[in-house]
Scaffold this active site. Structure first.
Site, PDB file in Angstrom:
ATOM      1  N   SER A 126       6.828  28.316  53.500  1.00 36.39           N
ATOM      2  CA  SER A 126       6.916  27.369  52.387  1.00 36.39           C
ATOM      3  C   SER A 126       8.324  26.806  52.226  1.00 36.39           C
ATOM      4  O   SER A 126       8.815  26.090  53.082  1.00 36.39           O
ATOM      5  CB  SER A 126       6.442  28.072  51.107  1.00 36.39           C
ATOM      6  OG  SER A 126       6.315  27.187  50.032  1.00 36.39           O
ATOM      7  N   ASP A 155      15.497  19.179  61.708  1.00 37.72           N
ATOM      8  CA  ASP A 155      15.210  17.757  61.952  1.00 37.72           C
ATOM      9  C   ASP A 155      16.450  16.887  61.814  1.00 37.72           C
ATOM     10  O   ASP A 155      16.594  15.864  62.503  1.00 37.72           O
ATOM     11  CB  ASP A 155      14.138  17.261  60.982  1.00 37.72           C
ATOM     12  CG  ASP A 155      12.739  17.707  61.387  1.00 37.72           C
ATOM     13  OD1 ASP A 155      12.610  18.375  62.431  1.00 37.72           O
ATOM     14  OD2 ASP A 155      11.789  17.392  60.659  1.00 37.72           O
ATOM     15  N   LYS A 180       3.381  27.097  56.568  1.00 42.42           N
ATOM     16  CA  LYS A 180       2.742  26.684  55.313  1.00 42.42           C
ATOM     17  C   LYS A 180       3.314  25.330  54.902  1.00 42.42           C
ATOM     18  O   LYS A 180       4.438  25.231  54.419  1.00 42.42           O
ATOM     19  CB  LYS A 180       2.976  27.712  54.200  1.00 42.42           C
ATOM     20  CG  LYS A 180       2.331  27.342  52.862  1.00 42.42           C
ATOM     21  CD  LYS A 180       2.557  28.443  51.831  1.00 42.42           C
ATOM     22  CE  LYS A 180       1.908  28.082  50.504  1.00 42.42           C
ATOM     23  NZ  LYS A 180       2.632  27.012  49.787  1.00 42.42           N
TER      24      LYS A 180
END
Length: 575
Positions: free
Chosen positions: A303, A314, A328
């Site tokens: 999460s 990223d 998740k």
């Protein structure tokens, strides 16, 4: 027993509220376009009819609360494991997770098999620690109520309460001449610190452990970061998210904002309704956008942990080290209900900066048996980081540097499961008033041998996997006609070679047992901070950290960026 009218009214309220919710969200059709409003109300009418028939004619008395909660829980779990009904009496734990605060004595507890709920770790400076409660104390009475047989959640609720109220706790203390102790404790506002440890991992690399994401986590991480930056030798930083199951989404965004420029988009959420679509950007000036950064993850990182690690990956701001995260990619929100309960439901999916969704399990497409499966790697899609590195959606966050940990064998598993190391540490602490500082403490041969003597072979429940598998193989060979004199002799040789010798097995696993004992023992004297120091000192992931952020060229290569030296040379040439 609840009355018939109560059940009927409750059922009608359920039908009315559910129908209203459906009408409010989508008055015409559901997401798949197949179930219109009229069909849903028909099913709700059917549910109402069944409840009334059960109440009227079922052979035994119906427990209204049990019937309602069972059906609600089953319905919600069919959607996904994160959508759930939280009754009023269980909201205390939910709020504690969100705020990190509650009224109580400040201690971890757990219930060993066949024993009373036990103190497993008072918080440093907590009412429990100041009163004198110790790890290993077995809670037998609270405010005159005998609680020896209570489950730990019931004991926890009894220990919690209003701030500044007093309670009396009676414990049995193992390995103590005077084994029964009674403590009068005043409850305080307990703040659960989500940064249990920060410090220098090496001379030049700092580390911050983050256990969860609540409202105060960004401030706690920032304070730790600023404190570490006071060290002039600091040239690299580690954010440890291993075992961190997540928490508040906004806290993850703020923590990412400590390391990237203000206004950077961290994620987008998209759901069925327009209100769930949102872009989350950092809103404050960062603390440091240049220091080499590593984020540690494992299968327990989920999460908000994955938002943090995934966004930093990223954006090519950090090297991710460890094992693949949980996966998740769903966002939950709470809605109040008429009975003062809460409905925590999944409202959207989140997409990190590259555009990928890291959700690993597709709950919308179940197998025939009702189970949900992980998305296979072959069906995942390639996305790209800011520097053009390939990353994939589905299946969690894949580390840039993977670390292979040794498997936990059955002996170590049994020592942990049956509390042999925990109980020995309680005995050790009772016999030793002090030990060396956590940074220096080592388990000596004398202590290891004492631990071996502490284990009672008659009570040691050893999962003899090899012996069982060999016995099953021998049985199969007999059934299939392969058990002759020759194979029987071979089986006998293997049986003798694979027969467990507990003393020998303990010696074979000495290093891993000593590491385990060191963590358990140090915790008695230096709390969770000392435990972290000891664990990190023996953690094999440290080598991977040194080889990545400790090596500027390697760090730049992983992130597909120009090394600092080459960049400076390039700029000089341009001039």
């Amino acid at each position: 027993m609840k009355s018939k009218s109560f059940i009927i009214v409750a059922s009608l309220l359920f039908v009315a509220s559910a129908a209203s919710l459906v009408a409010a969200q989508n008055p015409d059709k559901s997401a798949d376009g197949g179930n219109d409003y009229g069909s849903i109300t028909n099913y709700l009418d059917l549910y109402n009819s069944i409840v009334k028939e059960l109440n009227m004619y079922y052979v035994d008395t119906i427990d209204a609360k049990k019937v309602a909660t069972t059906s609600i829980d089953a319905m919600l779990y069919e959607l996904d494991p994160y959508t759930e009904y939280i009754p009023k009496e269980e909201q205390g734990d939910f709020m504690t997770i969100s705020t990190g605060e509650y009224g109580g004595i400040g201690s971890y507890i757990y219930k060993p098999k066949g024993r009373p709920t036990t103190i497993s770790g008072p918080y440093e400076g907590s009412p429990a620690e100041k009163a004198g409660l110790k790890i290993g104390d077995e809670i037998i009475m609270i405010d005159g109520d005998t609680v020896s047989s209570w489950e730990s959640d019931k004991v926890s609720n009894k220990l919690k309460g209003l701030v500044n109220t007093e309670l009396t706790v009676t414990v049995r203390r193992p390995f103590s001449a005077d084994s029964i102790h009674t403590f009068h404790i005043v409850r305080e506002k307990i703040h659960v610190n989500t940064v249990p440890y920060y410090g220098m991992l090496t001379d030049s690399i700092g580390i911050i452990e983050l256990s969860s994401f609540n409202e105060k986590s960004p401030v706690e991480v920032k304070e730790a970061l600023l404190k570490l930056k006071e060290n002039p030798k600091l040239s690299g930083l580690v954010l440890d998210l291993r075992g961190n199951g997540g928490g508040i989404l906004e806290s993850a965004v703020q923590i990412v904002g400590l390391f990237v420029d203000k206004g950077t988009e961290v994620l987008k959420t998209r759901g069925r309704v327009k209100q769930s679509e949102k872009s989350y950007k950092t809103t404050k000036l960062p603390v440091d956008t240049e220091i080499p950064l590593a984020v540690l993850i494992d299968g327990g990182s989920a999460s908000a942990s994955e938002i943090t690690a995934g966004a930093l990956q990223d954006l090519d701001r950090a090297v991710i080290i460890g094992n693949r995260s949980y996966g998740k990619g769903l966002v939950q929100s709470t809605r109040p209900l008429g009975d003062n309960g809460l409905l925590k439901l999944t409202i959207s999916k989140y997409y990190i900066p590259s555009g990928r969704l890291i959700q690993a399990i597709d709950y919308s497409h179940r197998n025939i048996d009702g189970t949900a499966s992980r998305i296979p790697d072959s069906l995942t899609t390639v996305f790209h980081t800011s520097n053009g590195r390939e990353v994939r959606d589905g299946g969690g966050i894949k580390p840039d540097v993977e670390v292979e940990y040794p498997e936990v064998n059955r002996l170590i598993y049994n020592i942990i499961r049956d509390n042999w190391a925990f109980d020995y540490a309680v005995k050790f602490a009772a016999e030793h008033p002090s030990i060396a500082p956590a940074e220096e403490f080592e388990v000596s041969d004398e202590v290891f041998n004492d631990f071996k003597a502490f284990i009672d072979p008659k009570r040691f429940d050893y999962d003899k996997v090899c012996e069982k598998m060999l016995a099953d193989l021998k049985k199969t060979a007999k059934v299939e006609g392969y058990l002759n004199d020759s194979t029987a002799a071979t089986f006998e040789i293997l049986e003798n070679q694979l027969k467990h010798n507990l003393n020998q097995d303990l010696d074979t696993n000495k290093k891993r047992i000593c590491d385990l004992l060191a963590s358990e023992i140090v915790k008695h004297y230096y709390f969770s901070r000392g435990e972290s120091i000891v664990s990190l000192k023996r953690d094999i992931i440290v080598d991977s950290i040194k080889a990545s952020i400790g090596n500027p060229d390697r760090y730049a290569a992983i992130l597909n960026k120009v090394p600092a030296k080459k960049q400076a040379k390039k700029q000089k040439t341009k001039k």
